[in-house]
Write a protein that holds these residues in place. Structure first.
Motif, PDB file in Angstrom:
ATOM      1  N   PHE C  56       0.817  -1.197   0.000  1.00  0.00           N
ATOM      2  CA  PHE C  56       0.000   0.000   0.000  1.00  0.00           C
ATOM      3  C   PHE C  56       0.857   1.256   0.000  1.00  0.00           C
ATOM      4  O   PHE C  56       1.163   1.822   1.035  1.00  0.00           O
ATOM      5  CB  PHE C  56      -0.954  -0.006   1.188  1.00  0.00           C
ATOM      6  CG  PHE C  56      -2.155   0.852   0.958  1.00  0.00           C
ATOM      7  CD1 PHE C  56      -2.280   2.065   1.596  1.00  0.00           C
ATOM      8  CD2 PHE C  56      -3.127   0.468   0.066  1.00  0.00           C
ATOM      9  CE1 PHE C  56      -3.381   2.869   1.370  1.00  0.00           C
ATOM     10  CE2 PHE C  56      -4.234   1.265  -0.173  1.00  0.00           C
ATOM     11  CZ  PHE C  56      -4.352   2.466   0.486  1.00  0.00           C
ATOM     12  N   PRO C 113      13.892  -0.398   0.731  1.00  0.00           N
ATOM     13  CA  PRO C 113      13.630  -0.712   2.142  1.00  0.00           C
ATOM     14  C   PRO C 113      12.540  -1.748   2.322  1.00  0.00           C
ATOM     15  O   PRO C 113      12.356  -2.263   3.422  1.00  0.00           O
ATOM     16  CB  PRO C 113      13.169   0.634   2.725  1.00  0.00           C
ATOM     17  CG  PRO C 113      13.658   1.659   1.795  1.00  0.00           C
ATOM     18  CD  PRO C 113      13.698   1.028   0.456  1.00  0.00           C
ATOM     19  N   ARG C 116      12.839  -4.948   4.479  1.00  0.00           N
ATOM     20  CA  ARG C 116      12.667  -5.100   5.914  1.00  0.00           C
ATOM     21  C   ARG C 116      11.299  -4.662   6.407  1.00  0.00           C
ATOM     22  O   ARG C 116      11.064  -4.661   7.597  1.00  0.00           O
ATOM     23  CB  ARG C 116      13.722  -4.220   6.613  1.00  0.00           C
ATOM     24  CG  ARG C 116      15.133  -4.482   6.177  1.00  0.00           C
ATOM     25  CD  ARG C 116      15.724  -5.568   6.968  1.00  0.00           C
ATOM     26  NE  ARG C 116      15.659  -5.261   8.374  1.00  0.00           N
ATOM     27  CZ  ARG C 116      16.617  -5.495   9.250  1.00  0.00           C
ATOM     28  NH1 ARG C 116      17.734  -6.036   8.839  1.00  0.00           N
ATOM     29  NH2 ARG C 116      16.477  -5.208  10.509  1.00  0.00           N
ATOM     30  N   LEU C 117      10.434  -4.231   5.493  1.00  0.00           N
ATOM     31  CA  LEU C 117       9.195  -3.628   5.969  1.00  0.00           C
ATOM     32  C   LEU C 117       7.980  -4.389   5.495  1.00  0.00           C
ATOM     33  O   LEU C 117       7.936  -4.878   4.386  1.00  0.00           O
ATOM     34  CB  LEU C 117       9.085  -2.181   5.475  1.00  0.00           C
ATOM     35  CG  LEU C 117      10.193  -1.267   5.958  1.00  0.00           C
ATOM     36  CD1 LEU C 117      10.094   0.049   5.233  1.00  0.00           C
ATOM     37  CD2 LEU C 117      10.064  -1.047   7.449  1.00  0.00           C
ATOM     38  N   ARG C 118       6.992  -4.454   6.354  1.00  0.00           N
ATOM     39  CA  ARG C 118       5.746  -5.098   5.982  1.00  0.00           C
ATOM     40  C   ARG C 118       4.593  -4.134   6.171  1.00  0.00           C
ATOM     41  O   ARG C 118       4.638  -3.263   7.001  1.00  0.00           O
ATOM     42  CB  ARG C 118       5.513  -6.324   6.881  1.00  0.00           C
ATOM     43  CG  ARG C 118       6.567  -7.386   6.746  1.00  0.00           C
ATOM     44  CD  ARG C 118       6.363  -8.242   5.488  1.00  0.00           C
ATOM     45  NE  ARG C 118       7.594  -8.873   5.055  1.00  0.00           N
ATOM     46  CZ  ARG C 118       8.042 -10.039   5.512  1.00  0.00           C
ATOM     47  NH1 ARG C 118       7.350 -10.679   6.432  1.00  0.00           N
ATOM     48  NH2 ARG C 118       9.160 -10.527   5.051  1.00  0.00           N
ATOM     49  N   ASP C 120       1.672  -1.982   7.112  1.00  0.00           N
ATOM     50  CA  ASP C 120       1.449  -0.585   7.488  1.00  0.00           C
ATOM     51  C   ASP C 120       2.737   0.211   7.531  1.00  0.00           C
ATOM     52  O   ASP C 120       2.762   1.377   7.176  1.00  0.00           O
ATOM     53  CB  ASP C 120       0.795  -0.516   8.870  1.00  0.00           C
ATOM     54  CG  ASP C 120      -0.613  -1.084   8.856  1.00  0.00           C
ATOM     55  OD1 ASP C 120      -1.263  -1.048   9.902  1.00  0.00           O
ATOM     56  OD2 ASP C 120      -1.039  -1.556   7.793  1.00  0.00           O
ATOM     57  N   TYR C 121       3.818  -0.411   7.990  1.00  0.00           N
ATOM     58  CA  TYR C 121       5.077   0.323   8.097  1.00  0.00           C
ATOM     59  C   TYR C 121       5.536   0.793   6.731  1.00  0.00           C
ATOM     60  O   TYR C 121       5.987   1.922   6.566  1.00  0.00           O
ATOM     61  CB  TYR C 121       6.161  -0.559   8.715  1.00  0.00           C
ATOM     62  CG  TYR C 121       5.990  -0.783  10.189  1.00  0.00           C
ATOM     63  CD1 TYR C 121       6.079  -2.050  10.745  1.00  0.00           C
ATOM     64  CD2 TYR C 121       5.752   0.278  11.045  1.00  0.00           C
ATOM     65  CE1 TYR C 121       5.934  -2.253  12.085  1.00  0.00           C
ATOM     66  CE2 TYR C 121       5.598   0.088  12.388  1.00  0.00           C
ATOM     67  CZ  TYR C 121       5.697  -1.179  12.916  1.00  0.00           C
ATOM     68  OH  TYR C 121       5.547  -1.385  14.250  1.00  0.00           O
ATOM     69  N   SER C 123       3.722   1.436   4.212  1.00  0.00           N
ATOM     70  CA  SER C 123       2.866   2.532   3.782  1.00  0.00           C
ATOM     71  C   SER C 123       3.346   3.847   4.343  1.00  0.00           C
ATOM     72  O   SER C 123       3.466   4.839   3.628  1.00  0.00           O
ATOM     73  CB  SER C 123       1.427   2.280   4.246  1.00  0.00           C
ATOM     74  OG  SER C 123       0.985   1.036   3.793  1.00  0.00           O
ATOM     75  N   VAL C 125       6.269   4.618   5.382  1.00  0.00           N
ATOM     76  CA  VAL C 125       7.559   4.991   4.807  1.00  0.00           C
ATOM     77  C   VAL C 125       7.376   5.596   3.426  1.00  0.00           C
ATOM     78  O   VAL C 125       8.046   6.573   3.073  1.00  0.00           O
ATOM     79  CB  VAL C 125       8.503   3.776   4.760  1.00  0.00           C
ATOM     80  CG1 VAL C 125       9.701   4.071   3.875  1.00  0.00           C
ATOM     81  CG2 VAL C 125       8.980   3.446   6.146  1.00  0.00           C
TER      82      VAL C 125
END
Lengths: 300, 385, 327
Positions: C56, C113, C116-118, C120-121, C123, C125
């Motif tokens: 997202f 990045p 390392r991100l899934r 909501d995080y 989004s 970022v």
């Protein structure tokens, strides 16, 4: 040297305001795994509710601690109610739905509150009535400490302590922690999940409302979009400290507040807003659980 | 069908219905009516700069009412078609396209912000419809074409106004600058101020910045305090200046603030309180000016809108009056004839001064410097170009 | 139905036919059509990332601004005389493509990045990146800082925009129906399972961002040359949300849904101008939009077309008729 200390004081004061709002983010995320975009707009509503309350009761003509408490209560109660309504009607029906739907709904609520605010309150800024004017002069030489800032810092610390107590030493708090761990297991254990989630929301919203009053006092200009940038920075503070951790929210906020202060004071102020996002990206890349958070492993 | 799906479909239908109602009011009135002169206005009626747009609109509307009440221009009444650009340049561009090509207006009034004016100018120029901006102060606006005019002074001049005031009247030699980097208006003023002030022997001790919408300026002010300036130049909008003044007082910075016409609003003192007293800013006109023309304008404005007109309202009024003046002498309302008539504006007595448009289509006007004293802005000086 | 090449030939022929017709339409109508076109490109490119790959992204306006600024810098700051001349409209291909490529590179940076991100995080970022890009534009004097770049030559005519739409839709459709597209969908459905099946999830996500950003850059370049000015404040997170609303209404995961929603919502926004007269001067447009977004999520989250393309609806319609005739 004096300038350095003044910067530290300024940073602490902005940080403590970020803390009040960050606490709300972190609590709701802990319990619902949801980034409540509307949280910063609840903060804005708190400022406006207390604005109309103070104006109606003409509190500015008799500034006192009592007026402050009354305004705080009006905002906290009002925001708790709004928080309940948002959770009950916008988020609860989507409890089992994919996370993306919840995120979009949260964005929708946030935009709705912002645009409605612009039409209802008018988009030009309002002056927040000075309902509390502490007469103490807290300056040492040419150093300046606004007594209101001390009040804000104290209130943030007090709230943090109360929250710590509630979450770790009471039954309700234990229920909240259980729900944040696993909804289904918690309800199997006999915990009324829906009620607990509503309560968490109301608590977080009440905190945001209190923040609205305090921000209005210290920076007496309020407008319907005041929550937007502030909200994102407070979310970053919560992530920095470890989302889900109360202590983390406060520490993260103060860290962000002081870093911003030094960037603006000694570096290039144009990058102030970008700093928050820069910190966010760095933290999420290198330590996503934040300073005090726990590592959550996603199981298959 | 499940109820939920039904609700969703009803929502979509609501959209369509809303679209159909919208149609009616954007239809053009019959072009054939020979007794009406259509004039288009583009402004920000919503969005964060809504107060600027509505002030300007009030001024223009007052002028239109007066002109129509006196019989119109050569017997024809004016129809003012106002469109909202929500504060966005792309909306301004679309709005002016509609006004010029569909509503077939003979002239355009707008905008306040230079970036929106610069979005509108190419369209106006392309279709050869004269455009008069009431308050865009960036020099580039009128450079976009010979059909683009303005009735306000430009930033290079306004920047020098405060510099000269500081040097000659306040007799200060060291000033700090606190500019708003989000607003080109503020950046432009700060640059021109710096140029003139240093050329006149003054020293800029520090140049700090903030972004419109910030609420905390203690950091910048602390750094400024450390350099001990005799005054601080803050060419921003009143929404931020009020808070800046407050925090400067909290930090015990005793010097006055200087600013530009962005300060002009009753909310300045409302938010700034006592801390803004004793500060100065440049503006288009002073409400204290005893000239009958100004007092008459103020009285009529107060009667209609129940408030004292600010600088933007006066500029809006003047823009419409300059247009009227040109229309009276123009050979026809055709693009070129009207344009030439506007360009020939000479020594026109307006509320905000005597307007003569130069070859760059900018007026040579004086600015006034006002001092903040409670809810009144007290006249302090006039600076001639 | 777009699998068959003949349909693309028809579309191309339509373009050639429509071109002189457009000259007869009112400029205001043409402006709306062109804005619809730009929104189609923005919506479909965002849908690739949000709808098909499930990431997202909330910073699409940032990529748009990169494309807008890059192309505007070339045509207005670096080579103004070249692009104001008659051949300018043909040479436009260069700044257009360059805008897309630079935006594509930004997409690469933003996608990195994602390792390392899934959820909501990521989004947040992407939102952050959008803001960082905006702040960078605001502080760089070369691109005009807060003033932006005015006086951009009006090179984005109907031909360029319609052509860009065709190319965008063609490329996106082919990607989605290739093995890359299937890897996007795999990542959306279950990232861990996909990884276990050998789908290089990070590479896939970065690819999605890069392609989405490329077309956003193209749209940005077209936008800049349509309204003839770019400022940093145009490309803020409100712009990103506008595009998000379009793809949510049209259906996350449906290209034709995004096309339909883009056209519908762009026209609607213009038509709703007049609504103010009925509501006592209050501008209720955005309030209605955001409220409907909430209602939509609660009642019909798949939007207009969900994950299906328009051919599925047409088939159903035609099949129904067939049955009615037969029975």
């Amino acid at each position: 040297m004096l300038e350095f200390i003044q910067h530290i004081i300024n940073g602490l004061s902005t940080g403590s305001i970020y803390a009040l709002i960050a606490l709300g983010y972190t609590m709701v995320f802990g319990v619902l795994q949801l980034i409540n975009f509307a949280h910063s707009d609840v903060f804005m509503l708190g400022a406006f509710i207390s604005f109309y309350f103070s104006t109606y009761f003409r509190l500015a003509s008799h500034p006192s601690a009592f007026a402050l408490v009354a305004a705080l209560l009006s905002a906290m109660v009002g925001c708790a109610a709004i928080g309940y309504i948002i959770e009950r009607f916008a988020y609860r029906p989507l409890r089992g739905a994919p996370r993306i739907n919840l995120l979009i709904t949260a964005i929708g609520v946030s935009l709705f509150l912002e645009y409605s605010g612009q039409q209802v309150f008018g988009s030009s800024p309002q002056f927040y009535p000075q309902i509390f004017k502490p007469e103490i002069n807290l300056g040492v030489g040419s150093l300046s400490i606004n007594p209101l800032q001390v009040v804000v810092l104290s209130i943030s610390i007090v709230l943090m302590l109360i929250l710590q107590f509630v979450i770790f030493k009471t039954r309700v708090g234990r229920a909240m922690r259980a729900v944040s761990f696993n909804h289904d297991l918690a309800s199997l254990m006999g915990i009324p999940t829906n009620k607990i989630i509503s309560l968490t929301f109301m608590l977080g919203s009440a905190l945001a409302g209190a923040a609205g009053v305090l921000v209005g006092l210290v920076y007496p200009k309020i407008d319907p979009l005041m929550g937007v940038v502030l909200g994102l920075k407070c979310f970053v503070s919560a992530v920095l400290g470890g989302i889900g951790s109360i202590l983390g929210a406060v520490v993260g906020s103060i860290t962000l507040g002081i870093s911003e202060e030094f960037l603006v004071g000694y570096g290039n102020p144009s990058y102030r807003d970008a700093l928050a996002f820069g910190i966010l990206i760095v933290i999420l890349l290198f330590k996503p659980s934040g300073l005090f958070g726990e590592n959550r492993i996603e199981k298959v | 069908m499940k109820f939920k799906n039904k609700a969703g479909i009803y929502a979509l239908i609501a959209f369509v219905l809303a679209a159909c109602t919208g149609n009616k009011s954007t239809e053009t009135t019959s072009v054939g009516s020979a007794d009406i002169i259509k004039i288009g206005e583009v402004g920000s009626m919503t969005g964060s700069e809504a107060t600027f747009g509505s002030s300007t609109h009030n001024g223009i509307a007052l002028a239109v009412d007066q002109i129509n009440a006196a019989g119109g221009i050569n017997g024809k009444k004016i129809q003012l078609i106002t469109m909202d650009d929500q504060g966005k340049p792309e909306e301004a561009s679309t709005a002016v396209t509609k006004l010029v090509t569909q509503d077939k207006v003979v002239a355009i009034l707008g905008e306040v912000s230079s970036s929106r004016s610069m979005a509108m100018a190419p369209v106006s120029q392309q279709y050869k419809v004269p455009m008069i901006s009431p308050s865009s102060t960036n020099p580039r606006v009128t450079e976009m074409g010979d059909y683009i005019f303005r009735v306000c002074f430009i930033d290079p001049f306004q920047g020098t106004v405060m510099a000269r005031f500081a040097l000659e009247t306040l007799k200060v030699k060291s000033v700090a600058v606190l500019r708003d980097v989000k607003n080109d208006y503020s950046v432009g003023l700060a640059d021109f101020f710096t140029k003139t002030f240093t050329a006149g022997g003054g020293k800029i001790v520090i140049d700090q910045s903030y972004s419109a919408g910030d609420i905390d300026f203690k950091s910048q002010l602390t750094s400024i305090k450390g350099k001990n300036p005799e005054a601080i130049f803050v060419p921003g909008y009143y929404t931020d200046v009020g808070l800046i003044a407050r925090q400067a007082k909290e930090l015990k910075i005793p010097v006055p603030l200087l600013g530009g016409d962005g300060w002009d609003s009753p909310k300045l003192y409302e938010i700034g309180g006592e801390s803004i007293n004793g500060s100065y800013f440049s503006n288009h006109y002073s409400a204290e000016d005893t000239s009958p023309m100004i007092q008459d304008f103020i009285a009529k404005y107060k009667a209609k809108y129940k408030e004292v007109p600010d600088g933007l309202a006066a500029m809006g009024y003047d823009a419409m009056k300059v247009l009227e003046n040109a229309m009276k002498t123009a050979k026809s309302f055709d693009g070129k004839d009207l344009r030439d008539a506007i360009a020939a504006t000479k020594n026109y007595q307006a509320v905000t001064g005597t307007i003569t448009l130069d070859e760059k289509r900018n007026p040579k006007k004086a600015a006034v410097v006002l001092k903040v004293d409670g809810t009144n802005f007290k006249y302090s000086a006039t600076i001639q170009p | 139905m777009f699998r068959e090449n003949k349909n693309w030939l028809i579309a191309f022929a339509l373009l050639l036919l429509a071109y002189p017709l457009v000259g007869h339409l009112e400029p205001y109508t043409v402006q709306i059509i062109l804005l619809c076109g730009i929104n189609i490109i923005l919506a479909t490119s965002l849908n690739l990332v949000n709808g098909f790959t499930g990431q997202f992204s909330m910073g699409h306006a940032g990529f748009m601004s990169v494309g807008a600024y890059t192309s505007a810098t070339i045509t207005t700051v670096l080579f103004p005389s070249l692009f104001s001349s008659a051949s300018g409209s043909y040479l436009f291909i260069f700044p257009l493509l360059l805008g897309g490529l630079v935006a594509c590179f930004m997409g690469f940076l933003v996608g990195l990045p994602s390792l390392r991100l899934r959820g909501d995080y990521l989004s947040i970022v992407t939102l952050g990146f959008g803001e960082i890009i905006r702040v960078l534009m605001q502080t760089t004097d070369f691109v005009g800082a807060s003033r932006g770049l005015p006086g951009i030559p009006p090179l984005a005519g109907f031909g360029w925009i319609y052509g860009s739409i065709l190319v965008t839709l063609f490329v996106l459709w082919r990607i989605i129906n290739s093995r890359y597209g299937r890897s996007f969908i795999a990542v959306r459905e279950d990232e861990i399972a996909a990884e276990a099946m050998g789908v290089p999830t990070t590479k896939t996500k970065v690819r999605a961002f890069m392609v989405g950003a490329f077309f956003a850059g193209i749209a940005g370049a077209l936008f800049a040359h349509l309204i003839q000015i770019v400022t940093p404040s145009i490309f803020d997170f409100n712009k990103s949300f506008e595009i998000i609303m379009i793809i949510v209404f049209g259906g996350l995961g449906s290209l034709s849904g995004s096309v339909v929603a883009a056209i519908f919502l762009t026209i609607l926004k213009e038509k709703l101008r007049g609504l103010q007269e009925f509501t006592f001067g209050y501008d209720l447009r955005m309030i209605i939009y955001s409220f409907l977004l909430i209602v939509l999520m609660l009642s019909r989250p798949e939007g207009l077309m969900g994950r299906k393309e328009i051919s599925a609806f047409l088939k159903k319609f035609f099949n129904k008729n067939k049955e009615a005739v037969q029975s």
